[in-house]
Design a protein around this motif. Structure first.
Motif, short mmCIF file in Angstrom:
data_model
loop_
_atom_site.label_atom_id
_atom_site.label_comp_id
_atom_site.label_asym_id
_atom_site.label_seq_id
_atom_site.Cartn_x
_atom_site.Cartn_y
_atom_site.Cartn_z
N TYR A 142 75.94 -3.04 14.91
CA TYR A 142 75.44 -3.61 13.26
C TYR A 142 74.31 -2.97 13.19
O TYR A 142 74.59 -3.39 11.45
CB TYR A 142 75.17 -5.94 14.12
CG TYR A 142 74.38 -7.12 13.34
CD1 TYR A 142 75.02 -6.96 11.98
CD2 TYR A 142 73.01 -6.41 12.47
CE1 TYR A 142 74.70 -8.16 11.31
CE2 TYR A 142 72.77 -6.88 11.80
CZ TYR A 142 73.80 -7.80 10.96
OH TYR A 142 73.36 -9.28 10.11
N ASP A 143 73.08 -2.50 13.24
CA ASP A 143 72.48 -2.02 13.10
C ASP A 143 72.74 -1.02 12.57
O ASP A 143 71.99 -0.48 11.08
CB ASP A 143 71.15 -1.50 14.34
CG ASP A 143 70.56 -2.55 14.60
OD1 ASP A 143 70.75 -3.74 13.78
OD2 ASP A 143 70.35 -2.45 15.70
N VAL A 144 74.21 0.15 12.68
CA VAL A 144 74.28 1.29 11.64
C VAL A 144 74.40 0.81 10.87
O VAL A 144 74.93 1.38 9.44
CB VAL A 144 75.34 2.24 12.33
CG1 VAL A 144 75.71 3.03 11.75
CG2 VAL A 144 73.97 2.70 13.64
N ASP A 145 75.62 -0.16 10.30
CA ASP A 145 76.16 -0.62 9.38
C ASP A 145 74.81 -1.38 8.42
O ASP A 145 75.31 -0.86 7.04
CB ASP A 145 77.29 -1.93 9.64
CG ASP A 145 78.28 -2.81 8.49
OD1 ASP A 145 79.40 -1.68 7.79
OD2 ASP A 145 77.88 -3.42 8.38
N SER A 146 74.62 -2.07 8.39
CA SER A 146 73.78 -2.38 8.14
C SER A 146 72.60 -1.57 7.14
O SER A 146 71.97 -1.87 5.62
CB SER A 146 72.30 -3.34 8.33
OG SER A 146 72.79 -4.60 9.52
N MET A 147 72.08 -0.55 7.95
CA MET A 147 71.18 0.52 7.52
C MET A 147 71.97 1.54 6.29
O MET A 147 72.04 1.30 4.99
CB MET A 147 70.96 1.66 8.50
CG MET A 147 70.19 2.26 7.59
SD MET A 147 70.99 4.40 7.67
CE MET A 147 72.05 4.83 9.39
N LEU A 148 73.72 1.79 6.93
CA LEU A 148 74.44 2.40 5.74
C LEU A 148 74.89 1.18 4.47
O LEU A 148 74.62 2.05 3.47
CB LEU A 148 76.03 2.47 6.68
CG LEU A 148 75.54 3.76 7.61
CD1 LEU A 148 76.47 3.86 7.98
CD2 LEU A 148 74.55 5.08 6.67
N GLN A 149 74.42 0.13 4.97
CA GLN A 149 74.75 -1.19 3.57
C GLN A 149 74.03 -0.75 2.29
O GLN A 149 74.12 -1.15 1.34
CB GLN A 149 75.21 -2.33 3.71
CG GLN A 149 75.97 -2.68 4.93
CD GLN A 149 77.70 -2.39 4.00
OE1 GLN A 149 77.24 -2.54 3.19
NE2 GLN A 149 78.69 -2.80 4.55
N GLY A 150 72.71 0.15 2.54
CA GLY A 150 71.35 0.60 1.58
C GLY A 150 71.15 1.45 0.85
O GLY A 150 70.33 2.12 0.82
N GLU A 151 72.60 2.18 1.50
CA GLU A 151 72.61 3.87 1.57
C GLU A 151 74.11 4.37 0.59
O GLU A 151 75.06 3.09 0.11
CB GLU A 151 72.87 5.28 2.19
CG GLU A 151 71.44 4.90 3.62
CD GLU A 151 70.40 4.79 2.77
OE1 GLU A 151 70.26 6.48 1.67
OE2 GLU A 151 69.49 4.28 2.95
N LYS A 206 67.74 8.99 8.03
CA LYS A 206 69.43 7.34 8.03
C LYS A 206 70.00 7.64 9.13
O LYS A 206 70.47 7.33 9.14
CB LYS A 206 69.61 6.93 6.50
CG LYS A 206 68.55 7.11 5.57
CD LYS A 206 67.94 4.93 6.19
CE LYS A 206 67.39 4.37 5.80
NZ LYS A 206 66.96 3.57 5.49
N LEU A 207 70.95 9.50 8.79
CA LEU A 207 72.24 9.48 9.80
C LEU A 207 71.81 9.76 10.51
O LEU A 207 72.45 9.94 11.86
CB LEU A 207 72.53 10.87 9.16
CG LEU A 207 73.41 10.31 8.03
CD1 LEU A 207 73.97 12.04 7.34
CD2 LEU A 207 74.70 9.57 8.38
N GLY A 208 70.26 10.64 11.13
CA GLY A 208 70.35 11.17 12.81
C GLY A 208 70.45 12.51 12.73
O GLY A 208 71.43 12.97 12.29
N THR A 209 70.11 12.64 14.09
CA THR A 209 70.71 14.19 14.58
C THR A 209 71.54 13.58 15.91
O THR A 209 71.57 12.11 16.21
CB THR A 209 69.52 15.07 14.95
OG1 THR A 209 68.82 14.04 16.06
CG2 THR A 209 68.98 14.96 14.05
N GLY A 210 72.52 14.63 16.12
CA GLY A 210 73.24 13.87 17.14
C GLY A 210 74.41 13.17 16.29
O GLY A 210 75.71 12.87 17.10
#
Length: 163
Positions: A46-55, A64-68
């Motif tokens: 849910y958190d990743v989806d919410s973050m990607l919705q704004g990108e 936003k993507l982070g490492t790893g």
């Protein structure tokens, strides 16, 4: 990237990084998915989806993507397809700084030929990714080695070169 002979055949002429980005924008041109993850699965999805919705392809970055491959591991294949031009761009832009290509190559290995993303790509997209990995190996061997991603890059190439 300018393919010789009118298609993604055997020989390619490598031009510059900008052409890789432009070609990826053409080749991975899909409609923006309604969701980028199985957002009802768990809190992380849910958190990743919410973050990607704004990108967007143009706006997403390392922060936003982070490492790893933190965000990528939660993405659906449609989400990866949509953001592929951004992943190519970040791999090129950060080659001398954050070295995103290392994380990207680790993700591209997947479960080798059982990699769901590999299986979702067309043969043309698979060849493009294989050629991109080869280009990076040829142009940035020192950076790959210095960042400790030799095996990951070779393994990723082995998966995608079988296209």
């Amino acid at each position: 990237v300018v393919p010789e002979g009118g298609g993604y055949a055997v020989r390619w002429i490598w031009i510059d990084a900008m052409n890789w980005i432009k070609e990826s924008l053409k080749l991975f041109q899909i409609e923006r998915p309604a969701h980028f993850t199985n957002y009802t699965h768990c809190h992380e999805c849910y958190d990743v989806d919410s973050m990607l919705q704004g990108e967007t392809i143009e706006s997403i970055g390392i922060k936003k993507l982070g490492t790893g491959c933190e965000a990528l591991i939660y993405c659906t294949t449609d989400g990866i397809q949509y953001f592929m031009p951004a992943l190519i761009r970040l791999s090129l832009e950060t080659i001398h700084t954050d070295f995103y290509f290392g994380d990207f190559s680790y993700y591209l290995q997947g479960n080798e030929n059982n990699n769901s993303y590999y299986l979702s790509c067309t043969s043309e997209q698979r060849r493009f990714i294989a050629h991109f990995i080869l280009y990076m190996m040829e142009q940035y061997a020192t950076e790959i080695e210095n960042n400790g991603y030799d095996d990951d890059v070779l393994n990723a190439y082995g998966v995608w070169a079988s296209a």
